[in-house]
Design a protein around this motif. Structure first.
Motif, PDB file in Angstrom:
ATOM      1  N   GLU A 460       0.810  -1.214   0.000  1.00  0.00           N
ATOM      2  CA  GLU A 460       0.000   0.000   0.000  1.00  0.00           C
ATOM      3  C   GLU A 460       0.846   1.269   0.000  1.00  0.00           C
ATOM      4  O   GLU A 460       0.543   2.230  -0.720  1.00  0.00           O
ATOM      5  N   ASP A 461       1.924   1.251   0.771  1.00  0.00           N
ATOM      6  CA  ASP A 461       2.799   2.435   0.799  1.00  0.00           C
ATOM      7  C   ASP A 461       3.363   2.729  -0.588  1.00  0.00           C
ATOM      8  O   ASP A 461       3.459   3.882  -0.998  1.00  0.00           O
ATOM      9  N   LYS A 464       0.722   4.179  -2.794  1.00  0.00           N
ATOM     10  CA  LYS A 464       0.472   5.586  -2.445  1.00  0.00           C
ATOM     11  C   LYS A 464       1.557   6.484  -3.015  1.00  0.00           C
ATOM     12  O   LYS A 464       1.283   7.547  -3.578  1.00  0.00           O
ATOM     13  N   GLU A 465       2.787   6.015  -2.863  1.00  0.00           N
ATOM     14  CA  GLU A 465       3.924   6.800  -3.358  1.00  0.00           C
ATOM     15  C   GLU A 465       3.817   6.964  -4.881  1.00  0.00           C
ATOM     16  O   GLU A 465       4.032   8.052  -5.428  1.00  0.00           O
TER      17      GLU A 465
END
Lengths: 481, 209
Positions: A460-461, A464-465
């Motif tokens: 998920e990170d 998002k990035e």
């Protein structure tokens, strides 16, 4: 094992053409519009004309460039997996999907439309599921901000396949965003450098010039440690002379100029020679990728780059000039794939593409997967030894006898190529089974692959990035988002 | 008849002979208008027809257009103001971001060969330059070319910009990825499938003005 090959250029002609390429680069040169690159080229020994930006490359300089050029390339998929090495261990090829197409043949309706973001995601998922497809390029997505459309394309590929991704940037401004997006997907710039998750194309503007955008690709690819496909797209009779040897010669010169540019920026960055040869139809002026002449040019260009200059090679090994996935399409791509495969190209591009690379078809991609499997098997060639000569069996057979029940046959009976999509049924059985023709069966395969669970999403990170990078590009390049 | 010879020299792609014959006709006192209409323009009309029928190939059409243009240049000082008036003024170029020259140049040459005045802005032309050139030359028509699918949006943007002027020129578009449907959707006045098609279209649009 003897590897079968085709040869359009005998060794003495390769030597002649190699000499002419170097002579053309030394005497005529290539116009290169990028101050930093030309400054470095000048420092390294090239003759740069400050007024015209024409760069002439002394033969000795170019020989040094060639001697230093990496001969091996490694490409990677997600998380450093799916390592693809060039040259291929068995002398085969990597298969790449078509790039930059704006038209989409919907697999369900058969209708033609512009590529949507949903289509691009489906395309990448299909490439992910097809065993013979090694890496995936993105089409031109409609309905997203145009100045950042390439970012949306790369996002679709990186998010929907773990396979290696090819980047075709649309503007100079978007290149850094694209590479940052790739770095984010790879887990950082160092991870991208260690196991390049993407490679990127820089293309000469034939005849004999390279625009800022393509040299900027080289500058930034060098910084990120991303392999470069150094591409020339000559059109015989248009941007190149009508005779194919001259077209091939010019393409080689442009590719070497790109190689020299890459070397002065970063010697370790691998460069893959990528001649994509077109020929104009003299009746209409339309550029063709699968005409007889274009196919000959592709095979000859691969041969020159590989045997004359020792570089890894990449060309079209699929695709058609037909706007539909019809019989012509199948025939042209089978001929082209076999020919460029036999010319021993390391990468065959254009899988799934139609209408001179302007449209893609998922159904066609499924068929190309099968064609690639067949071509790969064909290219393996034949082993001739005691066992394959089957001397004992030949000596022992009775007149009128057979070989079906010998130990030798039993030992080898599972080695033959078994198609997934091609039928071998006689009419009655085929009608009873009711599975339709090749296109219908490929459509079923396409459906089945797309109904499988999506590849595991990126963390998920990371997502998002990546989304933040695309949003920033939308904002700064397109003024939207 | 000597006018037929000029006509034949154009269809024989022989620029030198065309020039020579045009000079000879002028010297012999043949009416300038007749040389223009019955030899030069008539020949290019036939070239257009033969190209569209697949009889003539692209390089042949180009060489014919160059022969015609050479003849026209010789004739030009002898034309009266009204005779010298072009069939129309066309500003052409390849849209921003696109470096492809050939198709556009082909259309330009065919238009010139058909009596149009052509202002060729070259490649990678921003919308503003199209607009400025169209105004400066009081263009009847602006012709936009694109070869890359990625530059088709630039074509649309250029049409939009040109349309902001009420009395703007008619806009025609062409290029490998362009089709009639796209032309209509972006609000162009027409789509030329090939160079002779662009000429026919330009003639029709000028006649309608």
């Amino acid at each position: 094992m003897h590897a079968p090959k085709v040869s359009f250029l005998p060794p003495d002609k390769i030597a002649v053409m190699r000499g002419k390429v170097l002579e053309l680069l030394e005497q005529r040169g290539v116009q290169m519009e990028h101050p930093e690159v030309t400054r470095r080229l000048a420092k390294a020994g090239a003759a740069v004309d400050g007024d015209t930006s024409n760069v002439r490359f002394p033969a000795a300089f170019m020989e040094e460039v060639l001697a230093r050029a990496p001969k091996r390339v490694e490409l990677f998929g997600r998380d450093g997996a799916g390592r693809l090495e060039i040259p291929r261990p068995e002398g085969g090829f990597l298969l790449r999907t078509g790039t930059g197409a704006h038209g989409y043949l919907d697999p369900e309706t058969g209708s033609y439309r512009k590529v949507t973001a949903v289509d691009a995601a489906a395309w990448a998922r299909l490439a992910d599921g097809l065993a013979e497809v090694d890496f995936c390029a993105f089409p031109f997505i409609d309905g997203v901000p145009v100045p950042s459309a390439d970012l949306h394309g790369l996002m679709a590929v990186l998010g929907n396949t773990g396979k290696h991704a090819w980047i075709q940037p649309y503007t100079a401004e978007s290149i850094e965003y694209l590479l940052n997006l790739a770095a984010a997907a790879a887990g950082g710039e160092q991870a991208l450098r260690d196991s390049p998750r993407v490679s990127i194309v820089a293309t000469a503007l034939t005849p004999l010039s390279v625009k800022f955008i393509d040299l900027e690709v080289i500058r930034l690819a060098s910084r990120f440690g991303v392999p470069v496909h150094a591409c020339s797209l000559p059109s015989a009779a248009g941007t190149a002379p009508i005779t194919m040897p001259a077209t091939v010669l010019m393409a080689a010169a442009e590719i070497l100029a790109l190689l020299a540019a890459a070397q002065v920026m970063e010697p370790a960055v691998p460069v893959i020679a990528t001649p994509l040869v077109f020929a104009l139809d003299m009746r209409t002026g339309r550029g063709l990728q699968s005409s007889v002449e274009a196919m000959q040019g592709a095979a000859a260009a691969v041969q020159l780059m590989k045997q004359g200059f020792g570089l890894p090679t990449h060309t079209y090994g699929s695709g058609t000039d037909s706007p539909v996935a019809d019989g012509q399409s199948m025939a042209e791509r089978a001929l082209l794939g076999l020919l460029t495969g036999l010319a021993r190209a390391d990468i065959l591009g254009g899988a799934g593409q139609l209408e001179v690379a302007t449209a893609i078809s998922p159904v066609q991609l499924c068929i190309d997967d099968e064609l690639a499997a067949m071509t790969r098997r064909l290219l393996r060639g034949l082993e001739v030894d005691e066992d394959t000569l089957a001397w004992d069996e030949l000596s022992a057979v009775d007149p009128g006898g057979h070989f079906l029940a010998t130990q030798h046959t039993l030992r080898h009976c599972r080695e033959g190529f078994l198609p997934k999509l091609f039928t071998r049924l006689p009419r009655d059985a085929w009608e009873t089974k009711g599975e339709g023709d090749l296109t219908a069966r490929a459509h079923e395969r396409c459906r089945a692959l797309l109904s499988e669970p999506a590849p595991e999403p990126l963390p998920e990170d990371t997502r998002k990035e990546m989304a933040a990078i695309v949003a920033a590009a939308d904002r700064r390049l397109a003024g939207t988002g | 008849m000597a006018l037929d010879d000029i006509y034949d020299s154009i269809l024989g792609f022989d620029a030198e002979r065309t020039a020579e014959l045009v000079r000879a006709e002028l010297a012999a006192g043949t009416e300038v208008r007749a040389i223009l209409d019955e030899a030069l323009i008539a020949a290019m009309d036939e070239v257009g027809v033969q190209f569209s029928e697949g009889v003539l190939f692209v390089p042949e059409m180009l060489m014919a257009a160059m022969a015609m243009k050479g003849g026209l240049e010789i004739l030009r000082p002898h034309l009266s103001a009204s005779e010298a008036k072009p069939a129309g003024v066309v500003v052409i170029g390849t849209v921003k971001g696109d470096m492809h020259d050939i198709g556009k140049s082909l259309v330009g040459m065919m238009l010139e060969g058909s009596g149009f005045q052509v202002i060729d802005l070259g490649i990678d032309v921003p919308a503003e330059r199209f607009l400025a050139a169209a105004e400066a030359h009081q263009a009847d028509i602006v012709g936009l070319s694109a070869l890359l699918t990625t530059t088709m949006p630039a074509m649309q943007a250029t049409v939009t910009r040109l349309r902001e002027r009420n009395a703007g020129p008619r806009i025609i578009v062409g290029g490998a990825p362009v089709n009639q449907d796209f032309a209509e959707r972006i609000g162009a006045d027409g789509y030329g499938e090939d160079a002779p098609g662009a000429v026919a279209l330009a003639r029709r649009l000028v006649a309608d003005r």
